[in-house]
Scaffold this motif. Structure first.
Motif, PDB file in Angstrom:
ATOM      1  N   ALA A   1      14.390  -7.819   4.093  1.00  0.00           N
ATOM      2  CA  ALA A   1      14.207  -8.452   2.778  1.00  0.00           C
ATOM      3  C   ALA A   1      15.548  -8.822   2.156  1.00  0.00           C
ATOM      4  O   ALA A   1      15.672  -9.869   1.500  1.00  0.00           O
ATOM      5  CB  ALA A   1      13.432  -7.513   1.858  1.00  0.00           C
ATOM      6  N   ASN A   2      16.573  -7.981   2.338  1.00  0.00           N
ATOM      7  CA  ASN A   2      17.912  -8.286   1.807  1.00  0.00           C
ATOM      8  C   ASN A   2      18.475  -9.552   2.444  1.00  0.00           C
ATOM      9  O   ASN A   2      19.071 -10.403   1.768  1.00  0.00           O
ATOM     10  CB  ASN A   2      18.864  -7.121   2.076  1.00  0.00           C
ATOM     11  N   SER A   3      18.301  -9.658   3.768  1.00  0.00           N
ATOM     12  CA  SER A   3      18.777 -10.849   4.471  1.00  0.00           C
ATOM     13  C   SER A   3      18.024 -12.082   3.999  1.00  0.00           C
ATOM     14  O   SER A   3      18.612 -13.151   3.802  1.00  0.00           O
ATOM     15  CB  SER A   3      18.597 -10.672   5.985  1.00  0.00           C
ATOM     16  N   PHE A   4      16.725 -11.921   3.787  1.00  0.00           N
ATOM     17  CA  PHE A   4      15.912 -13.049   3.324  1.00  0.00           C
ATOM     18  C   PHE A   4      16.382 -13.529   1.947  1.00  0.00           C
ATOM     19  O   PHE A   4      16.562 -14.727   1.722  1.00  0.00           O
ATOM     20  CB  PHE A   4      14.434 -12.651   3.270  1.00  0.00           C
ATOM     21  N   GLU A   5      16.582 -12.591   1.017  1.00  0.00           N
ATOM     22  CA  GLU A   5      17.008 -12.975  -0.332  1.00  0.00           C
ATOM     23  C   GLU A   5      18.374 -13.639  -0.322  1.00  0.00           C
ATOM     24  O   GLU A   5      18.616 -14.602  -1.053  1.00  0.00           O
ATOM     25  CB  GLU A   5      17.031 -11.759  -1.261  1.00  0.00           C
ATOM     26  N   LEU A   6      19.270 -13.148   0.526  1.00  0.00           N
ATOM     27  CA  LEU A   6      20.596 -13.746   0.638  1.00  0.00           C
ATOM     28  C   LEU A   6      20.494 -15.218   1.020  1.00  0.00           C
ATOM     29  O   LEU A   6      21.219 -16.065   0.495  1.00  0.00           O
ATOM     30  CB  LEU A   6      21.420 -12.994   1.690  1.00  0.00           C
ATOM     31  N   ASN A   7      19.569 -15.537   1.927  1.00  0.00           N
ATOM     32  CA  ASN A   7      19.459 -16.894   2.462  1.00  0.00           C
ATOM     33  C   ASN A   7      18.525 -17.805   1.677  1.00  0.00           C
ATOM     34  O   ASN A   7      18.750 -19.010   1.596  1.00  0.00           O
ATOM     35  CB  ASN A   7      19.002 -16.831   3.924  1.00  0.00           C
ATOM     36  N   TYR A   8      17.468 -17.243   1.095  1.00  0.00           N
ATOM     37  CA  TYR A   8      16.446 -18.074   0.447  1.00  0.00           C
ATOM     38  C   TYR A   8      16.338 -17.860  -1.062  1.00  0.00           C
ATOM     39  O   TYR A   8      15.581 -18.568  -1.729  1.00  0.00           O
ATOM     40  CB  TYR A   8      15.076 -17.804   1.084  1.00  0.00           C
ATOM     41  N   GLY A   9      17.039 -16.855  -1.589  1.00  0.00           N
ATOM     42  CA  GLY A   9      16.942 -16.562  -3.003  1.00  0.00           C
ATOM     43  C   GLY A   9      15.705 -15.736  -3.327  1.00  0.00           C
ATOM     44  O   GLY A   9      14.986 -15.290  -2.432  1.00  0.00           O
ATOM     45  N   LYS A  10      15.448 -15.534  -4.612  1.00  0.00           N
ATOM     46  CA  LYS A  10      14.341 -14.662  -5.037  1.00  0.00           C
ATOM     47  C   LYS A  10      12.979 -15.354  -5.005  1.00  0.00           C
ATOM     48  O   LYS A  10      11.943 -14.704  -5.066  1.00  0.00           O
ATOM     49  CB  LYS A  10      14.605 -14.130  -6.454  1.00  0.00           C
ATOM     50  N   MET A  11      12.950 -16.681  -4.936  1.00  0.00           N
ATOM     51  CA  MET A  11      11.701 -17.457  -4.932  1.00  0.00           C
ATOM     52  C   MET A  11      10.762 -17.031  -6.064  1.00  0.00           C
ATOM     53  O   MET A  11       9.670 -16.483  -5.803  1.00  0.00           O
ATOM     54  CB  MET A  11      10.998 -17.329  -3.577  1.00  0.00           C
ATOM     55  N   PRO A  12      11.141 -17.233  -7.310  1.00  0.00           N
ATOM     56  CA  PRO A  12      10.325 -16.804  -8.456  1.00  0.00           C
ATOM     57  C   PRO A  12       8.888 -17.333  -8.370  1.00  0.00           C
ATOM     58  O   PRO A  12       8.666 -18.500  -8.035  1.00  0.00           O
ATOM     59  CB  PRO A  12      11.057 -17.400  -9.662  1.00  0.00           C
ATOM     60  N   GLY A  13       7.932 -16.465  -8.675  1.00  0.00           N
ATOM     61  CA  GLY A  13       6.533 -16.850  -8.687  1.00  0.00           C
ATOM     62  C   GLY A  13       5.855 -16.832  -7.338  1.00  0.00           C
ATOM     63  O   GLY A  13       4.625 -16.879  -7.251  1.00  0.00           O
ATOM     64  N   GLU A  14       6.633 -16.753  -6.261  1.00  0.00           N
ATOM     65  CA  GLU A  14       6.070 -16.749  -4.907  1.00  0.00           C
ATOM     66  C   GLU A  14       5.792 -15.323  -4.437  1.00  0.00           C
ATOM     67  O   GLU A  14       6.514 -14.383  -4.787  1.00  0.00           O
ATOM     68  CB  GLU A  14       7.039 -17.410  -3.923  1.00  0.00           C
ATOM     69  N   VAL A  15       4.741 -15.166  -3.636  1.00  0.00           N
ATOM     70  CA  VAL A  15       4.481 -13.907  -2.933  1.00  0.00           C
ATOM     71  C   VAL A  15       4.772 -14.194  -1.463  1.00  0.00           C
ATOM     72  O   VAL A  15       4.006 -14.881  -0.790  1.00  0.00           O
ATOM     73  CB  VAL A  15       3.030 -13.431  -3.116  1.00  0.00           C
ATOM     74  N   VAL A  16       5.913 -13.698  -0.985  1.00  0.00           N
ATOM     75  CA  VAL A  16       6.431 -14.091   0.327  1.00  0.00           C
ATOM     76  C   VAL A  16       6.283 -12.962   1.337  1.00  0.00           C
ATOM     77  O   VAL A  16       6.707 -11.830   1.088  1.00  0.00           O
ATOM     78  CB  VAL A  16       7.920 -14.499   0.224  1.00  0.00           C
ATOM     79  N   GLY A  17       5.687 -13.267   2.479  1.00  0.00           N
ATOM     80  CA  GLY A  17       5.596 -12.315   3.581  1.00  0.00           C
ATOM     81  C   GLY A  17       6.634 -12.640   4.636  1.00  0.00           C
ATOM     82  O   GLY A  17       6.936 -13.816   4.881  1.00  0.00           O
TER      83      GLY A  17
END
Length: 351
Positions: free
Chosen positions: A170-186
């Motif tokens: 999840a840390n790697s994902f946030e670093l690359n894609y940001g927090k994606m507000p409003g999205e529920v990301v799997g």
């Protein structure tokens, strides 16, 4: 005056391979300095447990010496059934009191002896009621914690950060894609023996589960159905993944196993919905060495109704073009999700 560096070596210890990432993270963003990849000694890691500490320690030592880093601190991550991450809801209280309350709550939710576990928690911002608070409870059996710290010590280094694989992903994902507000990301990380499944909502991990399916399932099914050795079965599986010619039976076995994996993923989505008041994914990303298995991603997409998107851990991570070609980064992309999340940690981190 000399300042002690807080920078660590990211180390992802898997069933079939050990991945290493040495990174810098500063004002200009993240940069990949070194990447290492080595096979895990046979039968030394099983279900997340390190059953042969000496041989894994030697493999780690050899891998680190290859990349010639001067860093001595390591960030690594636990995974498997001896690690449990659970979202719970408790009456709202002063944050200073939560730590004492957590141990009592853990006795109700964690199926391990409370005296033999290490506990951590994270307060979420998701509670819909002013009278309650949502907590992410993280528990690991002490024996597993000891295995991971010992294997790093045996290799001659110090374990300064012990994470959970799903959180590192999840840390790697946030670093690359940001927090994606409003999205529920799997995010699905298809490994050799397990699949990390993490759900992130507004930048927070709200669900983390290790599903017991991975590349080994395909090898075992080919081994059993065709009456050949495990080594021969693995070779046939890899040939099929590389689109080399294999017997039609191999494709049939892989297809049937894809269906079984798809059902496991769908069951985990049902469990997510049942434990989060009907939360549904709006996007789903995939990575991991086993994600290249023929037809797997399409089968999971069909079983779940989700459009699957490849997770690229190198969107925001810079790499020296003289050292890492674009082709090489593409080759290691499926193996780098967890280890890059570990590589951006620092000694003494608590999150």
């Amino acid at each position: 005056m000399f300042f002690k560096s807080k920078k660590v070596i990211g180390l992802d210890i898997g069933t079939s391979s050990i991945k290493l990432a040495e990174m810098d993270f500063g004002r200009s963003g993240a940069q990949l300095l070194s990447f290492g990849f080595a096979p895990t000694p046979p039968n030394s890691v099983s279900g997340g447990e390190i059953v042969d500490i000496a041989s894994v320690g030697m493999a780690i030592q050899s891998l680190i010496s290859e990349v010639k880093t001067k860093r001595k601190q390591i960030a690594t991550a636990m995974w498997g059934t001896a690690v449990i991450v659970k979202k719970i809801t408790i009456p709202r209280m002063d944050r200073k009191l939560v730590k004492d309350q957590i141990r009592f709550e853990a006795e109700q939710y964690i199926p391990f002896d409370i005296n033999n576990i290490s506990l951590a928690h994270h307060i979420l911002s998701t509670s819909a009621s002013p009278d309650t608070m949502d907590i992410l409870l993280i528990a690991a059996q002490n024996e597993l914690v000891t295995q991971y710290t010992q294997v790093i010590e045996v290799s001659g280094y110090s374990c300064s950060v012990l994470d959970v694989s799903g959180f590192a992903l999840a840390n790697s994902f946030e670093l690359n894609y940001g927090k994606m507000p409003g999205e529920v990301v799997g995010i699905l990380n298809f490994g050799a023996s397990i699949t990390n499944f993490v759900v992130v909502h507004n930048g927070e991990v709200i669900f983390c589960r290790d599903i017991p399916v991975g590349g080994a399932n395909y090898t075992n099914e080919i081994h059993k159905a065709m009456g050949i050795t495990v080594g021969e079965a693995e070779a046939l599986k890899l040939s099929a993944v590389s689109r080399r010619e294999v017997p039609d039976e191999v494709h049939s076995i892989i297809s049937a196993t894809n269906e079984a994996v798809g059902e496991e993923i769908r069951s985990s989505l049902d469990f997510l919905s049942a434990t989060t008041n009907g939360l549904v994914l709006t996007r789903c990303f995939y990575t991991g060495g086993s994600s290249a298995t023929s037809g797997l991603v399409d089968t999971v997409s069909r079983a779940t109704g989700l459009r699957m998107e490849p997770f690229n851990p190198f969107i925001k991570i810079k790499a020296n073009a003289k050292k890492f070609s674009r082709e090489y980064l593409d080759q290691i992309s499926n193996f780098a999700g967890v280890v890059t999340g570990l590589g951006i940690r620092e000694q003494g981190d608590s999150e």
